[in-house]
Design a protein around this motif. Structure first.
Motif, PDB file in Angstrom:
ATOM      1  N   ALA A 122       0.842  -1.207   0.000  1.00 16.87           N
ATOM      2  CA  ALA A 122       0.000   0.000   0.000  1.00 16.87           C
ATOM      3  C   ALA A 122       0.873   1.251   0.000  1.00 16.87           C
ATOM      4  CB  ALA A 122      -0.913  -0.002   1.221  1.00 16.87           C
ATOM      5  N   TYR A 123       1.901   1.241   0.848  1.00 14.71           N
ATOM      6  CA  TYR A 123       2.803   2.402   0.951  1.00 14.71           C
ATOM      7  C   TYR A 123       3.439   2.703  -0.414  1.00 14.71           C
ATOM      8  CZ  TYR A 123       6.849   5.167   2.373  1.00 14.71           C
ATOM      9  OH  TYR A 123       7.796   6.159   2.480  1.00 14.71           O
ATOM     10  N   GLU A 124       3.893   1.642  -1.080  1.00 15.48           N
ATOM     11  CA  GLU A 124       4.582   1.864  -2.363  1.00 15.48           C
ATOM     12  C   GLU A 124       3.622   2.332  -3.455  1.00 15.48           C
ATOM     13  OE1 GLU A 124       6.908  -1.721  -2.709  1.00 15.48           O
ATOM     14  OE2 GLU A 124       8.237  -0.987  -1.115  1.00 15.48           O
ATOM     15  N   ARG A 125       2.397   1.824  -3.433  1.00 12.01           N
ATOM     16  CA  ARG A 125       1.408   2.265  -4.431  1.00 12.01           C
ATOM     17  C   ARG A 125       1.036   3.737  -4.199  1.00 12.01           C
ATOM     18  NH1 ARG A 125      -0.883  -1.945  -7.408  1.00 12.01           N
ATOM     19  NH2 ARG A 125      -0.085  -3.932  -6.685  1.00 12.01           N
ATOM     20  N   ILE A 126       0.934   4.120  -2.939  1.00 14.83           N
ATOM     21  CA  ILE A 126       0.635   5.534  -2.642  1.00 14.83           C
ATOM     22  C   ILE A 126       1.795   6.403  -3.122  1.00 14.83           C
ATOM     23  CG2 ILE A 126       0.319   7.218  -0.771  1.00 14.83           C
ATOM     24  CD1 ILE A 126      -1.105   4.864   0.767  1.00 14.83           C
ATOM     25  N   ALA A 127       3.019   5.954  -2.808  1.00 16.31           N
ATOM     26  CA  ALA A 127       4.202   6.726  -3.218  1.00 16.31           C
ATOM     27  C   ALA A 127       4.273   6.861  -4.741  1.00 16.31           C
ATOM     28  CB  ALA A 127       5.470   6.054  -2.686  1.00 16.31           C
ATOM     29  N   ALA A 128       3.763   5.846  -5.460  1.00 17.94           N
ATOM     30  CA  ALA A 128       3.783   5.881  -6.929  1.00 17.94           C
ATOM     31  C   ALA A 128       2.609   6.682  -7.489  1.00 17.94           C
ATOM     32  CB  ALA A 128       3.757   4.457  -7.476  1.00 17.94           C
ATOM     33  N   GLY A 129       1.765   7.217  -6.611  1.00 14.55           N
ATOM     34  CA  GLY A 129       0.666   8.082  -7.050  1.00 14.55           C
ATOM     35  C   GLY A 129      -0.586   7.339  -7.496  1.00 14.55           C
ATOM     36  N   GLU A 130      -0.684   6.045  -7.194  1.00 16.76           N
ATOM     37  CA  GLU A 130      -1.806   5.249  -7.716  1.00 16.76           C
ATOM     38  C   GLU A 130      -3.175   5.684  -7.229  1.00 16.76           C
ATOM     39  OE1 GLU A 130      -1.826   0.966  -7.828  1.00 16.76           O
ATOM     40  OE2 GLU A 130       0.304   0.928  -8.289  1.00 16.76           O
ATOM     41  N   ILE A 131      -3.274   6.271  -6.041  1.00 10.66           N
ATOM     42  CA  ILE A 131      -4.602   6.709  -5.561  1.00 10.66           C
ATOM     43  C   ILE A 131      -4.672   8.238  -5.491  1.00 10.66           C
ATOM     44  CG2 ILE A 131      -5.098   4.558  -4.323  1.00 10.66           C
ATOM     45  CD1 ILE A 131      -4.564   6.155  -1.680  1.00 10.66           C
ATOM     46  N   GLY A 132      -3.832   8.895  -6.268  1.00  8.12           N
ATOM     47  CA  GLY A 132      -3.846  10.359  -6.242  1.00  8.12           C
ATOM     48  C   GLY A 132      -3.294  10.868  -4.926  1.00  8.12           C
ATOM     49  N   ARG A 133      -3.948  11.875  -4.377  1.00 15.76           N
ATOM     50  CA  ARG A 133      -3.477  12.442  -3.109  1.00 15.76           C
ATOM     51  C   ARG A 133      -4.209  11.754  -1.956  1.00 15.76           C
ATOM     52  NH1 ARG A 133      -5.564  16.451  -0.177  1.00 15.76           N
ATOM     53  NH2 ARG A 133      -7.029  16.946  -1.841  1.00 15.76           N
ATOM     54  N   PRO A 134      -3.488  11.026  -1.102  1.00 18.26           N
ATOM     55  CA  PRO A 134      -4.178  10.384   0.027  1.00 18.26           C
ATOM     56  C   PRO A 134      -4.586  11.435   1.046  1.00 18.26           C
ATOM     57  CG  PRO A 134      -1.817  10.074   0.221  1.00 18.26           C
ATOM     58  CD  PRO A 134      -2.034  10.816  -1.069  1.00 18.26           C
ATOM     59  N   PHE A 135      -5.834  11.388   1.511  1.00 17.41           N
ATOM     60  CA  PHE A 135      -6.274  12.417   2.466  1.00 17.41           C
ATOM     61  C   PHE A 135      -6.904  11.853   3.732  1.00 17.41           C
ATOM     62  CE2 PHE A 135      -9.697  11.667  -0.526  1.00 17.41           C
ATOM     63  CZ  PHE A 135     -10.801  11.506   0.301  1.00 17.41           C
ATOM     64  N   MET A 136      -7.198  10.551   3.716  1.00 20.77           N
ATOM     65  CA  MET A 136      -7.813  10.010   4.935  1.00 20.77           C
ATOM     66  C   MET A 136      -7.438   8.544   5.160  1.00 20.77           C
ATOM     67  SD  MET A 136     -11.766   9.972   6.085  1.00 20.77           S
ATOM     68  CE  MET A 136     -12.414   8.499   6.806  1.00 20.77           C
ATOM     69  N   VAL A 137      -7.208   8.209   6.421  1.00 19.25           N
ATOM     70  CA  VAL A 137      -6.973   6.817   6.817  1.00 19.25           C
ATOM     71  C   VAL A 137      -8.034   6.424   7.830  1.00 19.25           C
ATOM     72  CG1 VAL A 137      -5.437   5.355   8.219  1.00 19.25           C
ATOM     73  CG2 VAL A 137      -4.490   6.675   6.330  1.00 19.25           C
ATOM     74  N   ARG A 138      -8.589   5.218   7.623  1.00 19.41           N
ATOM     75  CA  ARG A 138      -9.493   4.655   8.634  1.00 19.41           C
ATOM     76  C   ARG A 138      -8.840   3.350   9.064  1.00 19.41           C
ATOM     77  NH1 ARG A 138     -15.386   4.599   6.594  1.00 19.41           N
ATOM     78  NH2 ARG A 138     -14.610   2.972   5.210  1.00 19.41           N
ATOM     79  N   SER A 139      -8.544   3.197  10.354  1.00 19.37           N
ATOM     80  CA  SER A 139      -7.698   2.078  10.763  1.00 19.37           C
ATOM     81  C   SER A 139      -8.130   1.538  12.115  1.00 19.37           C
ATOM     82  CB  SER A 139      -6.241   2.564  10.825  1.00 19.37           C
ATOM     83  OG  SER A 139      -5.354   1.490  10.995  1.00 19.37           O
ATOM     84  N   GLN A 140      -8.077   0.232  12.256  1.00 16.23           N
ATOM     85  CA  GLN A 140      -8.485  -0.343  13.545  1.00 16.23           C
ATOM     86  C   GLN A 140      -7.549  -1.431  14.025  1.00 16.23           C
ATOM     87  OE1 GLN A 140     -12.478  -1.938  12.594  1.00 16.23           O
ATOM     88  NE2 GLN A 140     -11.641  -3.960  13.087  1.00 16.23           N
ATOM     89  N   THR A 141      -7.472  -1.544  15.355  1.00 16.15           N
ATOM     90  CA  THR A 141      -6.753  -2.619  16.026  1.00 16.15           C
ATOM     91  C   THR A 141      -7.740  -3.231  16.991  1.00 16.15           C
ATOM     92  OG1 THR A 141      -4.683  -1.407  15.894  1.00 16.15           O
ATOM     93  CG2 THR A 141      -4.791  -3.161  17.530  1.00 16.15           C
ATOM     94  N   THR A 142      -8.184  -4.419  16.701  1.00 13.85           N
ATOM     95  CA  THR A 142      -9.170  -5.009  17.605  1.00 13.85           C
ATOM     96  C   THR A 142      -8.766  -6.439  17.924  1.00 13.85           C
ATOM     97  OG1 THR A 142     -10.720  -5.843  15.931  1.00 13.85           O
ATOM     98  CG2 THR A 142     -10.963  -3.539  16.564  1.00 13.85           C
ATOM     99  N   ASP A 143      -8.702  -6.722  19.216  1.00 16.79           N
ATOM    100  CA  ASP A 143      -8.279  -8.038  19.693  1.00 16.79           C
ATOM    101  C   ASP A 143      -9.469  -8.914  20.023  1.00 16.79           C
ATOM    102  OD1 ASP A 143      -5.491  -7.863  19.678  1.00 16.79           O
ATOM    103  OD2 ASP A 143      -5.478  -6.725  21.557  1.00 16.79           O
ATOM    104  N   LYS A 144      -9.230 -10.197  19.927  1.00 15.92           N
ATOM    105  CA  LYS A 144     -10.242 -11.145  20.385  1.00 15.92           C
ATOM    106  C   LYS A 144     -10.431 -10.984  21.893  1.00 15.92           C
ATOM    107  CE  LYS A 144     -11.644 -15.908  19.992  1.00 15.92           C
ATOM    108  NZ  LYS A 144     -11.494 -17.134  19.217  1.00 15.92           N
ATOM    109  N   ASN A 145     -11.667 -11.129  22.340  1.00 17.01           N
ATOM    110  CA  ASN A 145     -11.924 -11.010  23.776  1.00 17.01           C
ATOM    111  C   ASN A 145     -11.112 -12.053  24.539  1.00 17.01           C
ATOM    112  OD1 ASN A 145     -13.168 -10.076  26.125  1.00 17.01           O
ATOM    113  ND2 ASN A 145     -14.633 -11.768  26.049  1.00 17.01           N
ATOM    114  N   ASP A 146     -10.409 -11.566  25.551  1.00 15.19           N
ATOM    115  CA  ASP A 146      -9.550 -12.434  26.355  1.00 15.19           C
ATOM    116  C   ASP A 146     -10.217 -12.588  27.717  1.00 15.19           C
ATOM    117  OD1 ASP A 146      -7.608 -13.605  27.891  1.00 15.19           O
ATOM    118  OD2 ASP A 146      -6.302 -11.846  27.917  1.00 15.19           O
ATOM    119  N   THR A 147     -10.879 -13.718  27.946  1.00 17.52           N
ATOM    120  CA  THR A 147     -11.627 -13.892  29.192  1.00 17.52           C
ATOM    121  C   THR A 147     -10.686 -14.014  30.386  1.00 17.52           C
ATOM    122  OG1 THR A 147     -11.705 -16.212  28.608  1.00 17.52           O
ATOM    123  CG2 THR A 147     -13.701 -14.936  28.183  1.00 17.52           C
TER     124      THR A 147
END
Ligand code: NAI
Length: 349
Positions: free
Chosen positions: A140-165
């Motif tokens: 993804a980083y390299e495709r962005i650097a190569a201009g494939e998605i134009g100007r990147p302006f937003m990231v939506r990102s999550q880190t979610t773990d399985k419930n640990d009882t």
């Protein structure tokens, strides 16, 4: 000539949940590395090292690793609250440093590390934001650097773990810095990395305790959402959870003016689809390590290659992984989110 001749001689410090994994990588899977020392204050962890590692010298105290003249670099996988001082101590002992994320739970501590590191430009110090080494994130980083998605302006990102009882992370809450500094800090680094390192200007966070009441005494939550605004109109939206029913579901998307990229959006464990009377399904990645095992290995190889290059006379470009200043920015934003969660309302950075 010893087996370690010409290799980077490493001491791993911290042999807990993640330290054991790093130690095995360094011992068996990283060309150019020789794991010569391992350190943990816990006897059972040292016993594990005796059984599972190729006879490194075992220490109960970090100071003993720093005093070992045969260690060139330390690999810190210790509680986050200890990182800053341990990095400073390693640099003063003349050692290169890999340290797990986050750099610190406090901005002032990060600044102290950066100031100290300036005195040792010949030493590499990097922080373990391993998603930068995951092949799909890297693509993804390299495709962005190569201009494939134009100007990147937003990231939506999550880190979610399985419930640990078992509640590991509730016991860990006192030293983790809370959900945003422990989990979202990865998404923060991803957003800055993929958006071209913009400066954050304002953050807003909210959270809830869905299952783990024990977090309340630490002012922590088990599910949190956040918005981060950057200079130049760039944006990031984050979600962190400790309570997913299906597994570790960590993914990111990048929106650009001419396209978008989704990285690992469906958290499948492998390429198998299982067809049955109730439909078609796939297994989910269980833990962060199942998702990022390869990234941890590529990260370790990258660090060792870079130090060996430095040893060969190359200039310290700081290009391997996240720099200390990247990690400082991640902590700055993470602290802003923690403050917003506790105080309510947006925080101007
Ligand atoms: P843990 O609690 O399982 O392990 C911590 C280790 O540090 C233990 O071996 C403990 O004995 C050792 N230790 C404690 N005090 C010490 C001292 N004064 N000197 C030397 N060793 C000491 O914790 P875990 O989950 O392994 O996390 C360690 C670090 O790794 C944390 O900073 C955490 O944020 C980071 N981490 C990063 C992940 C990633 O996705 N990159 C995932 C999980 C953890």
């Amino acid at each position: 000539m010893s087996a370690a001749a010409g290799k980077l001689r490493l001491g791993v410090v911290g042999l807990g949940r993640l330290g054991k994994r790093h130690a095995e990588n360094l011992a068996y899977r990283v060309p150019g590395a020789s794991l010569v020392a391992a350190c943990s204050p816990v006897e059972e962890e040292r016993a594990w090292a005796r059984e599972n590692l190729p006879a490194p010298r075992l220490y109960g105290e970090y100071a003993e690793v720093l005093a070992d003249p045969e260690v060139d670099a330390v690999w810190l996988v210790t509680p986050s609250s200890l990182h800053a001082q341990q990095i400073i101590d390693a640099l003063r002992a003349g050692m290169h440093v890999f340290c797990e994320k986050p750099l610190s739970l406090e901005v002032a501590e990060c600044e102290r590390v950066l100031a100290e590191a300036e005195r040792y430009p010949h030493l590499l110090a990097t922080i373990g934001f391993m998603r930068r080494f995951d092949p799909s994130y890297r693509d993804a980083y390299e495709r962005i650097a190569a201009g494939e998605i134009g100007r990147p302006f937003m990231v939506r990102s999550q880190t979610t773990d399985k419930n640990d009882t078992d509640g590991f992370f509730v016991r860990f809450a006192g030293t983790s810095g809370g959900i945003f500094l422990d989990c979202t800090v990865h998404d923060i680094d991803v957003a800055r990395w993929l958006l071209g390192k913009p400066r954050a200007t304002r953050v807003y966070a909210a959270g809830t305790v869905a299952l783990h009441e024990g977090l309340r005494e630490f002012g922590d939550v088990d599910n949190g959402v956040a918005i981060c605004e950057f200079e130049g109109g760039k944006l990031a939206v984050f979600y962190a959870s400790r309570t997913q029913a299906h597994g570790n579901d960590t993914h990111s998307e990048v929106m650009g003016t001419q396209g978008a990229l989704a990285i690992g959006r469906v958290p499948v464990a492998n390429r198998l689809e299982i067809y049955g009377p109730s439909g078609v399904r796939a297994e989910c990645t269980e833990t962060f390590f199942d998702r990022f095992e390869e990234a941890f290995l590529v990260e370790a190889r990258g660090f060792v290659e870079e130090v060996l290059r430095l040893r060969g006379g190359a200039v310290n470009s700081g290009m391997v992984g996240a720099s200390l200043s990247d990690a400082l920015e991640a902590t700055r934003i993470g602290c802003g989110l923690r403050e917003s969660l506790l105080a309510g309302g947006a925080v101007v950075l």
